[in-house]
Enzyme design. Sequence first.
Site, PDB file in Angstrom:
ATOM      1  CE  LYS A 135      33.711 -35.362 -25.093  1.00  0.00           C
ATOM      2  NZ  LYS A 135      34.276 -36.689 -25.052  1.00  0.00           N
TER       3      LYS A 135
ATOM      4  CG  ASP B 212      14.719 -14.127 -40.544  1.00  0.00           C
ATOM      5  OD1 ASP B 212      15.177 -14.060 -41.703  1.00  0.00           O
ATOM      6  OD2 ASP B 212      13.721 -14.803 -40.248  1.00  0.00           O
ATOM      7  CB  ILE B 213      20.055 -14.462 -43.098  1.00  0.00           C
ATOM      8  CG1 ILE B 213      20.939 -15.059 -42.000  1.00  0.00           C
ATOM      9  CG2 ILE B 213      20.881 -13.955 -44.254  1.00  0.00           C
ATOM     10  CD1 ILE B 213      21.624 -16.357 -42.382  1.00  0.00           C
TER      11      ILE B 213
ATOM     12  CE  LYS C 169       8.175 -18.773 -43.096  1.00  0.00           C
ATOM     13  NZ  LYS C 169       8.698 -20.108 -42.914  1.00  0.00           N
TER      14      LYS C 169
ATOM     15  CG  PHE D 162      13.414 -22.291 -50.173  1.00  0.00           C
ATOM     16  CD1 PHE D 162      13.917 -21.400 -51.101  1.00  0.00           C
ATOM     17  CD2 PHE D 162      13.079 -23.569 -50.597  1.00  0.00           C
ATOM     18  CE1 PHE D 162      14.088 -21.769 -52.426  1.00  0.00           C
ATOM     19  CE2 PHE D 162      13.245 -23.958 -51.920  1.00  0.00           C
ATOM     20  CZ  PHE D 162      13.749 -23.056 -52.834  1.00  0.00           C
TER      21      PHE D 162
ATOM     22  CG  ASN E 283      19.169 -27.969 -40.357  1.00  0.00           C
ATOM     23  OD1 ASN E 283      19.437 -28.362 -41.478  1.00  0.00           O
ATOM     24  ND2 ASN E 283      19.403 -26.711 -39.959  1.00  0.00           N
TER      25      ASN E 283
ATOM     26  CG  ASP F 262      14.582 -21.203 -36.681  1.00  0.00           C
ATOM     27  OD1 ASP F 262      14.864 -20.345 -37.539  1.00  0.00           O
ATOM     28  OD2 ASP F 262      13.852 -22.191 -36.903  1.00  0.00           O
TER      29      ASP F 262
ATOM     30  CE  LYS G 107      11.172 -15.111 -42.098  1.00  0.00           C
ATOM     31  NZ  LYS G 107      12.297 -16.038 -42.034  1.00  0.00           N
TER      32      LYS G 107
HETATM   33  O1  C5P Z   1      10.971 -18.260 -40.661  1.00  0.00           O
HETATM   34  P1  C5P Z   1      11.491 -19.508 -41.282  1.00  0.00           P
HETATM   35  O2  C5P Z   1      12.743 -20.011 -40.626  1.00  0.00           O
HETATM   36  O3  C5P Z   1      10.465 -20.585 -41.464  1.00  0.00           O
HETATM   37  O4  C5P Z   1      11.875 -19.059 -42.754  1.00  0.00           O
HETATM   38  C1  C5P Z   1      12.649 -19.855 -43.623  1.00  0.00           C
HETATM   39  C2  C5P Z   1      13.390 -18.956 -44.562  1.00  0.00           C
HETATM   40  O5  C5P Z   1      14.081 -17.976 -43.780  1.00  0.00           O
HETATM   41  C3  C5P Z   1      14.463 -19.673 -45.382  1.00  0.00           C
HETATM   42  O6  C5P Z   1      14.548 -19.010 -46.626  1.00  0.00           O
HETATM   43  C4  C5P Z   1      15.719 -19.478 -44.546  1.00  0.00           C
HETATM   44  O7  C5P Z   1      16.887 -19.481 -45.364  1.00  0.00           O
HETATM   45  C5  C5P Z   1      15.483 -18.113 -43.933  1.00  0.00           C
HETATM   46  N1  C5P Z   1      16.067 -17.922 -42.602  1.00  0.00           N
HETATM   47  C6  C5P Z   1      17.082 -16.991 -42.465  1.00  0.00           C
HETATM   48  N2  C5P Z   1      17.637 -16.750 -41.239  1.00  0.00           N
HETATM   49  C7  C5P Z   1      17.213 -17.410 -40.146  1.00  0.00           C
HETATM   50  C8  C5P Z   1      16.174 -18.359 -40.266  1.00  0.00           C
HETATM   51  C9  C5P Z   1      15.621 -18.594 -41.509  1.00  0.00           C
HETATM   52  O8  C5P Z   1      17.482 -16.393 -43.474  1.00  0.00           O
HETATM   53  N3  C5P Z   1      17.801 -17.157 -38.996  1.00  0.00           N
END
Ligand code: C5P
Length: 402
Positions: free
Chosen positions: A289, A306-307, A337, A323, A210, A279, A341
Amino acid sequence: MSRLAEKSIILGVTGGIAAYKTCDLTRQLIQAGACVRVVMTRAATSFVAPLTFQALSGNPVHLDLLDTEEESAMGHISLARWADLVLIAPATADFIAKLRLGLAGELLGAICLAAEVPIVLAPAMNRAMWSNPATQENVASLSARGVRLLGPADGAQACGESGLGRMMEPTDLCRAVEEFFADKTLDGHSVLVSAGPTREPIDPVRYLTNRSSGKMGYALAQAAINAGAKVTLVSGPVFLAPPKEATLVNVETAADMFEVVTGLAPQHDIYIGTAAVADYTPAAVAEGKIKKHHEALDIRLTRTRDILAAVARLPKKPFTVGFAAETDHLESYAREKLERKGLDMVAANRVGQSQGGFDSDENALWVVWPGGELQLPMASKQQIATQLIELISDNYRAKNST
Ligand code: C5P
């Protein structure tokens, strides 16, 4: 009020062409409220006349160690005691070498040797002179003794070459010096920052990514360091120099970042997730390839973990800041959010506009936390980072005092 208000700064000027930029730096420091006394080496006077600095700083310029009149008025010891900070810009390779050896044959060297306040260098020289092991050893030795370095920056050089060795721009130097006087609100605390994009491999040569540049995360890491924190920076692939005092861990994929961040988070007081984590990731990575045999190609994607949510669920969870990059409904998405979360704070920025957001040098944030919110208007990412770190440390302390 600027943090530089009424701060006494010795501005050392050594003999490099970048000295012409120090005229503007002097003006900016004065405008920010600092009291500036300029000390020039003999070589510096070949580039800029002392009268220029006298006019800009409003103070006589100090030149000679053995000027008896000068010594009785304000000699090297009194100058060293007067200062809150010694800033040397430009700092030439020659001056850096002398400083390492503790040579005090010129006034500026004598002041540095006598100084009990922080010394900050803004190096400026040809890129080969900078990367020469002699200079690098001198710089490493000075850093180990606590001398701070601002720059050098990368780009075109006066000698016609291009590379690392330019003096940082006066505006950036002035801002960095200002941040040097920041309140050390995070002294004794550790901060983990994730930054940049992730890369999700499709085959050995292709990946999904991205537009994240990592600028916001790197600025936050620096602002946390300025506030006294010990910082670990977990970074996706970016083209930025990390803050020198940060511990850097490079990662590529969302899965790598998950492992590293969730492993390190329990040992930190604060986690700031600025990374633009993918995501979705390809369900399978092709071994070879992928050839263009077909008119269309379907790549099956699966959700990444989701970290941020995982960190917020840890038994020993740090103060967790997320963020949110949104194109619309900024506030409601940010608060949703925060709750979904289980976060302590969410900083939301609008993306998809001409100003701010991904890859920009500026940003504006809408920050929400349980029971409060604050809007940080459009400013440089460094300024926004400083303000956000102040807000995080206020909320962190409030949470831990209850
Ligand atoms: O849910 P969304 O992707 O909009 O949330 C953004 C926040 O979640 C950011 O702080 C990003 O670093 C974190 N994030 C994460 N792991 C993911 C996707 C987003 O930690 N797989």
